[in-house]
Design a protein around this motif. Sequence first.
Motif, short mmCIF file in Angstrom:
data_model
loop_
_atom_site.label_atom_id
_atom_site.label_comp_id
_atom_site.label_asym_id
_atom_site.label_seq_id
_atom_site.Cartn_x
_atom_site.Cartn_y
_atom_site.Cartn_z
N ASP A 157 0.72 -1.37 0.12
CA ASP A 157 0.08 -0.02 0.03
C ASP A 157 0.80 1.21 -0.04
OD1 ASP A 157 -2.74 1.28 0.21
OD2 ASP A 157 -2.28 1.57 2.23
N GLY A 158 0.72 1.94 -0.90
CA GLY A 158 1.47 3.51 -1.03
C GLY A 158 2.72 3.45 -1.88
N GLY A 159 3.02 1.94 -2.42
CA GLY A 159 4.43 1.82 -3.10
C GLY A 159 3.93 2.46 -4.74
N GLU A 160 4.94 2.84 -5.16
CA GLU A 160 5.07 3.22 -6.46
C GLU A 160 6.48 3.38 -7.01
OE1 GLU A 160 3.89 7.36 -6.70
OE2 GLU A 160 4.66 7.83 -4.54
N PRO A 179 -1.97 -5.73 -7.90
CA PRO A 179 -2.51 -5.34 -6.57
C PRO A 179 -3.95 -5.27 -6.88
CG PRO A 179 -1.66 -3.48 -7.53
CD PRO A 179 -1.39 -4.77 -8.46
N GLU A 180 -4.78 -4.71 -5.87
CA GLU A 180 -6.16 -4.58 -5.88
C GLU A 180 -6.47 -3.15 -6.70
OE1 GLU A 180 -6.90 -4.06 -1.73
OE2 GLU A 180 -7.17 -6.40 -1.60
N HIS A 181 -5.73 -2.30 -6.57
CA HIS A 181 -5.88 -0.85 -7.07
C HIS A 181 -4.50 -0.29 -7.33
CE1 HIS A 181 -10.02 -1.14 -5.86
NE2 HIS A 181 -9.44 -1.19 -4.65
N GLY A 182 -4.48 0.24 -8.58
CA GLY A 182 -3.25 0.83 -9.24
C GLY A 182 -2.06 -0.14 -9.41
N GLY A 183 -0.67 0.33 -9.37
CA GLY A 183 0.25 -0.58 -9.77
C GLY A 183 0.35 -0.55 -11.26
N THR A 184 -0.07 0.34 -12.04
CA THR A 184 -0.04 0.22 -13.78
C THR A 184 1.19 0.49 -14.03
OG1 THR A 184 -2.42 0.77 -13.57
CG2 THR A 184 -1.41 0.96 -15.56
N PHE A 185 1.82 -0.45 -14.94
CA PHE A 185 2.92 -0.13 -15.39
C PHE A 185 2.64 0.95 -16.88
CE2 PHE A 185 6.43 -0.82 -18.39
CZ PHE A 185 7.62 -1.06 -17.68
N GLU A 186 3.18 1.99 -16.88
CA GLU A 186 2.96 2.93 -17.78
C GLU A 186 4.39 3.34 -18.55
OE1 GLU A 186 -0.86 5.23 -16.16
OE2 GLU A 186 0.99 6.46 -16.08
N ASN A 228 16.14 1.18 -20.88
CA ASN A 228 16.78 2.18 -21.02
C ASN A 228 16.49 3.10 -22.03
OD1 ASN A 228 19.85 2.94 -22.48
ND2 ASN A 228 19.77 2.78 -20.16
N GLN A 229 15.99 2.91 -22.96
CA GLN A 229 15.28 3.71 -24.16
C GLN A 229 13.92 4.31 -24.01
OE1 GLN A 229 17.54 4.34 -26.73
NE2 GLN A 229 18.84 3.35 -25.22
N THR A 230 13.11 3.64 -23.01
CA THR A 230 11.82 4.03 -22.74
C THR A 230 11.41 4.53 -21.39
OG1 THR A 230 11.24 2.45 -24.38
CG2 THR A 230 9.33 2.59 -22.65
N ILE A 231 10.89 5.58 -21.20
CA ILE A 231 10.62 6.21 -19.76
C ILE A 231 9.46 5.42 -19.41
CG2 ILE A 231 9.38 8.20 -20.61
CD1 ILE A 231 10.71 9.74 -18.61
N HIS A 232 9.31 5.15 -18.02
CA HIS A 232 8.24 4.39 -17.43
C HIS A 232 8.24 4.64 -16.25
CE1 HIS A 232 12.05 1.91 -17.35
NE2 HIS A 232 11.59 1.38 -16.19
N ARG A 233 6.96 4.12 -15.70
CA ARG A 233 6.97 4.18 -14.10
C ARG A 233 5.72 3.24 -13.77
NH1 ARG A 233 2.51 9.00 -12.62
NH2 ARG A 233 0.82 8.30 -13.99
N VAL A 234 5.44 2.99 -12.45
CA VAL A 234 4.54 2.07 -11.81
C VAL A 234 3.80 3.18 -10.97
CG1 VAL A 234 4.07 0.08 -10.50
CG2 VAL A 234 5.92 -0.15 -11.79
N THR A 235 2.56 3.10 -11.30
CA THR A 235 1.64 4.05 -10.49
C THR A 235 1.22 3.57 -9.17
OG1 THR A 235 -0.58 2.99 -11.21
CG2 THR A 235 0.24 4.60 -12.61
N ARG A 236 1.12 4.40 -8.31
CA ARG A 236 0.79 4.03 -6.80
C ARG A 236 -0.27 3.07 -6.55
NH1 ARG A 236 0.18 8.88 -2.52
NH2 ARG A 236 2.46 9.07 -3.71
N VAL A 237 0.15 2.19 -5.69
CA VAL A 237 -0.34 0.83 -5.31
C VAL A 237 -1.25 1.35 -3.98
CG1 VAL A 237 -0.37 -1.48 -4.40
CG2 VAL A 237 1.20 -0.90 -6.29
N THR A 238 -2.68 0.93 -4.09
CA THR A 238 -3.57 0.90 -2.95
C THR A 238 -3.96 -0.40 -2.42
OG1 THR A 238 -5.21 1.92 -4.03
CG2 THR A 238 -3.92 3.52 -2.96
#
Length: 276
Positions: A157-160, A179-186, A228-238
């Motif tokens: 919970d709260g991880g990103e 996870p239940e909510h969030g945690g989307t790889f973008e 290394n070539q592609t900017i990415h993130r994992v959105t916040r998990v709840t």
Amino acid sequence: MATFKAPSLAPQNMVDLDRYPMAELASPEAARFARQCRQDYIETGLCMLPSFIRPEALEMLAQEANSLTGDAYFCKSTHNAYLTDEGDELDDTDVRRRQEETYVGSVPYDKIPGDAALRALYEWDPLREFIGAVLDKPVLYRFADIMGACSINVFRDGGEHGWHFDESEFTITLMLQPPEHGGTFEYVPKVRGKPDEQEIVGRVLDGDREGVVELPFTAGTLLIFGGNQTIHRVTRVTGDKPRLVPVLCFAEDPAAANSPEVRELFWGRRGDELNG
Ligand SMILES: [Fe+2]
């Protein structure tokens, strides 16, 4: 104390080889499949294989990973998109001044029991050879880092994981439990080196959604990613269910390992006594 159960499935039974014939690269069918994956990787910056792990093996791997989360070391940090430390000499408008937040836990490889199913999968040579074929690396070794070879990322919970480019050319991850909510790889594909790279990165950090792709990273999916070539993130998990994603590391240099500083950051131990 976590309890573990010995894997009842060998790696060749964990992977859905009917859907993905990747085990014997010498066969024409496997060679054709690997070529197609290679093409996908070149064109899109990633190769995604949904349901790579069969359902019964997925259940076992997820259960095993859940039993190990108590050994995760959690790290909160801020960083820029390039993971570089910059001094004050940068121009005010430079995107490298912009800070992103990351909060993630990781179970180090040396806390994963010798008889774990995940270890058996990571140490399965056909997987390493297939990944080498997709990345066009004729020789690829398992990563010689006692903690980082194959670790499990734990987003509770709260991880990103804030927007960034990876330092390494490629990253292999396996989704075991969303996870239940969030945690989307973008991600925004293949930004690095474009003439307008800085503008794109700036817009992404501003929250502009243009060009942002959401990866359908479902349970059981194997992802070979040119981070290394592609900017990415994992959105916040709840929610209470952690997002569990093993990171399988391979290198062209058989002696490649993390620095003690990197081990300290991710796992809270330098590991000087273990390896370089
Ligand atoms: Fe990354």
